[in-house]
Write a protein that holds these residues in place. Structure first.
Motif, PDB file in Angstrom:
ATOM      1  N   LYS A 102      -4.587-105.529   4.448  1.00  0.00           N
ATOM      2  CA  LYS A 102      -5.829-105.121   5.079  1.00  0.00           C
ATOM      3  C   LYS A 102      -6.794-104.617   4.021  1.00  0.00           C
ATOM      4  N   ASP A 105     -10.222 -98.993   3.577  1.00  0.00           N
ATOM      5  CA  ASP A 105     -11.297 -98.291   4.269  1.00  0.00           C
ATOM      6  C   ASP A 105     -12.218 -97.626   3.251  1.00  0.00           C
ATOM      7  N   TYR A 163     -11.382 -92.465  12.771  1.00  0.00           N
ATOM      8  CA  TYR A 163     -11.259 -93.860  13.191  1.00  0.00           C
ATOM      9  C   TYR A 163     -11.487 -94.023  14.682  1.00  0.00           C
ATOM     10  N   ALA A 166      -8.472-100.033  16.614  1.00  0.00           N
ATOM     11  CA  ALA A 166      -8.934-101.351  16.184  1.00  0.00           C
ATOM     12  C   ALA A 166      -9.101-102.288  17.369  1.00  0.00           C
ATOM     13  N   GLU A 170     -10.542-106.185  13.386  1.00  0.00           N
ATOM     14  CA  GLU A 170     -11.556-105.322  12.782  1.00  0.00           C
ATOM     15  C   GLU A 170     -11.139-103.855  12.865  1.00  0.00           C
ATOM     16  N   ARG A 171     -11.187-103.169  11.719  1.00  0.00           N
ATOM     17  CA  ARG A 171     -10.881-101.746  11.668  1.00  0.00           C
ATOM     18  C   ARG A 171     -12.192-100.962  11.647  1.00  0.00           C
ATOM     19  N   CYS A 173     -12.702 -97.366  10.411  1.00  0.00           N
ATOM     20  CA  CYS A 173     -12.055 -96.186   9.844  1.00  0.00           C
ATOM     21  C   CYS A 173     -12.754 -95.796   8.546  1.00  0.00           C
TER      22      CYS A 173
END
Length: 619
Positions: A102, A105, A163, A166, A170-171, A173
């Motif tokens: 991933k 962030d 956060y 999700a 798509e995150r 955070c």
């Protein structure tokens, strides 16, 4: 410092605004400064780099100091608005390190001025420091809750993660780092917390680009780097309907924790709950692979020499991880196994018969040594084993290498295994070597030039020296996290450990790395003794002290025409090679031991600067 924009200039540009500024710089390193170049040019989504330091200028304008000297205006007036701005407009973050992984962030570092602007305390109270967070009733946490933002279980502390769950891949955070809340441990980050924002962005940005965006302490980041390079799952090939599913990523530790073997469990582990209270496990019950803490009295001949010279192995534990096969899955118990040096595990075996007075140093080559002047390779204190004990595979393999048979009584072995730490080692090695080269210390230097370059490297650019310190701490801390113990006054033996829920809680991997590191060092000591007749006076972890006629490592290391002893100690910057740790006089060593009435005081602990304020023999 960076010159602030005028109000008219700010009003003429929409946010975020990239300012053309020239950040103040320390004296240049021998090579072009890598920390003042823009980051992640190949990834438009993260055009402004992995992180930003948020500060307030003299005019009261909120600014985001990014890598490469870039400064952005920050329109956000609250923490929830800051998170929104970061995710929508700031273009901060870092591409993933592995295909199935991933993206990192974005990281925001909040200065004291920024904390005040956003209604957060500049420092934590003693109670808050103990809890590791501000209270749930704090107004900023209430603001986040009203805006539908969540905090992780560790709450709003020095390293806070904000956060929303999700949606798809798509995150949403953002991570906060708060130096004045002791997010940047001075043992590893030096005075980074006191640096101006542009300089702090410089060193954190360089660390992020070469290691990864910090996820917490250097220890936490070291562990997270393992997972980032070997994510537990990956997307499967399309099924009959064209859909992909999550599946185990080969070579990773998986997504579920596995139990360790009973002998690998630290004291207090739930596996040991049935042991009698106050029971003390001995070597035949407990795997005890740790780094060296050994010393001996000096001989009469050594006392006639003038100097004690310490040498230190560069990135010793990283080098111990390089190419090491470790277990990936759960252990299997085997009775009376045949030892296999390629099979990772823990072995109960008697190594007391290994005699260091005669050892094998190569194919059909044997060496006669003074065993009284050598530590045993099988115990951290250097004592000769007295009977069966548990050892990791590299330790038992070394007994075979020295020319002795081994007959394990039982073992816990891991048939599912692999070189899990190779990518981790390679990334940290490259980060270390690149940063040392920026400081004028590279792998091409001759031994004499290397020693001279090391003497002055920190003064060339103190901020890059901080990055080197953080990289080295990432190695040791990450390995330490593999056997993290519970902390806090509220924990009691038998209660669950939060760390046990992680697939990366793997004391066997930590033991294997430490075992191999100690064995690597002992192998060099034996080669050196066989060739020169010189023996160490003291060893502490990766530092070895010898008595010598001169103050330099070159006064006792056997270089011939610039070439070192094969298999012995070699001066150089690469992991596994050695540098000069410090030199003191033999008279100093004898005086210190006499003053504290400690003939076996470990002088390696004090060799760097000679300061001994209290005796600590590691008991």
């Amino acid at each position: 410092m960076i010159a602030p924009a005028t109000p008219a200039e700010r009003a003429s540009r929409p946010a975020p605004t990239a300012r053309s500024t020239s950040p103040s710089r320390r004296p240049a390193a021998p090579k072009a400064d890598p920390a003042n170049t823009a980051a992640n040019h190949t990834h438009p989504r993260f055009e402004n780099g992995p992180l930003a330091v948020i500060d307030v200028d003299a005019d009261g304008q909120m600014l985001a100091y990014c890598v490469g000297g870039l400064v952005l205006d920050v329109p956000a007036k609250t923490i929830p608005a800051l998170v929104d701005w970061t995710l929508k407009d700031a273009q901060l973050g870092q591409p993933k390190l592995s295909g199935p992984g991933k993206n990192a962030d974005p990281l925001l570092v909040l200065t004291e001025a920024a904390l005040g602007r956003y209604g957060l305390p500049v420092t934590l109270t003693d109670e808050e420091r103990l809890a590791g967070r501000i209270p749930e009733a704090h107004k900023v946490i209430k603001q986040l809750t009203r805006a539908d933002w969540k905090l992780t279980k560790r709450g709003f502390g020095p390293w806070a993660r904000i956060y929303r769950p999700a949606t798809g891949s798509e995150r949403a955070c953002v991570q906060l780092c708060i130096p004045s809340w002791h997010a940047l441990d001075s043992r590893h980050w030096g005075d980074a917390a006191q640096l101006p924002p542009a300089e702090l962005a410089r060193i954190l940005g360089l660390y992020a680009s070469r290691v990864m965006t910090p996820r917490g302490s250097t220890a936490v980041t070291g562990l997270e780097l393992m997972t980032a390079l070997h994510p537990p799952t990956r997307a499967s090939d399309p099924d009959a309907d064209g859909r992909r599913h999550s599946e185990h990523n080969p070579g990773s530790l998986g997504k579920d924790p596995v139990d360790c073997a009973p002998c690998e469990a630290p004291d207090g582990h739930p596996l040991l709950k049935d042991l009698p209270r106050f029971h003390s496990r001995g070597p035949a019950e407990k795997l005890f692979e740790e780094a060296y803490d050994w010393a001996r009295p000096m001989t009469d001949d050594e006392c006639t020499l003038r100097h004690l010279v310490g040498i230190d192995v560069n990135m010793a534990f990283a080098a111990g991880a390089n190419g090491l096969t470790v277990g990936l899955g759960a252990p299997t118990h085997v009775k009376a196994p045949v030892f296999d040096p390629k099979l990772p595990g823990s072995w109960l075996v008697d190594l007391s018969h290994v005699d260091l007075s005669r050892v094998k140093t190569g194919k059909d080559k044997w060496a006669e040594l003074n065993a009284d002047l050598l530590p045993s390779p099988f115990t951290p204190k250097g004592d000769r084993p007295e009977g069966p004990a548990w050892y990791a595979t590299p330790t038992v393999a070394y007994a075979v290498e020295l020319g002795y048979e081994v007959h394990p009584l039982e073992a816990w072995v891991r048939y599912e295994n692999g070189r899990y730490l190779d990518g981790w080692y390679n990334r940290l090695r490259d980060a270390y070597l690149a940063t040392m080269a920026d400081l004028g210390v590279d792998a091409a230097l001759t031994p004499t030039d290397f020693l001279a370059a090391m003497d002055a490297h920190k003064s060339r650019d103190p901020e890059l020296a901080i990055v080197v310190s953080a990289i080295k701490a990432t190695v040791k801390g990450g390995l330490g996290k593999l056997r993290e113990r519970p902390r806090g006054e509220g924990w009691r033996p038998g209660e669950p450990w939060r760390a046990l829920s992680r697939p990366t809680w793997r004391p066997d991997i930590r033991a294997a790395v430490i075992s191999r590191t100690r064995i690597n060092l002992h192998r060099k000591i034996v080669k050196h003794a066989a060739f020169t007749g010189q023996y160490p006076v003291a060893i502490l972890s990766d530092c070895v002290v010898y008595a010598a006629g001169g103050p330099s490592p070159l006064d006792f290391l056997p270089y011939r025409e610039g070439k070192p002893l094969p298999g012995g100690f070699k001066l150089g910057v690469n992991p596994g090679l050695v540098k000069h740790e410090g030199t003191q006089s033999v008279l100093w060593g004898e005086e210190v031991r006499e003053r504290f009435d400690a003939p076996e005081l470990n002088l390696a602990r004090y060799i760097k600067d000679g300061t001994v304020t209290d005796v600590d023999n590691g008991e």
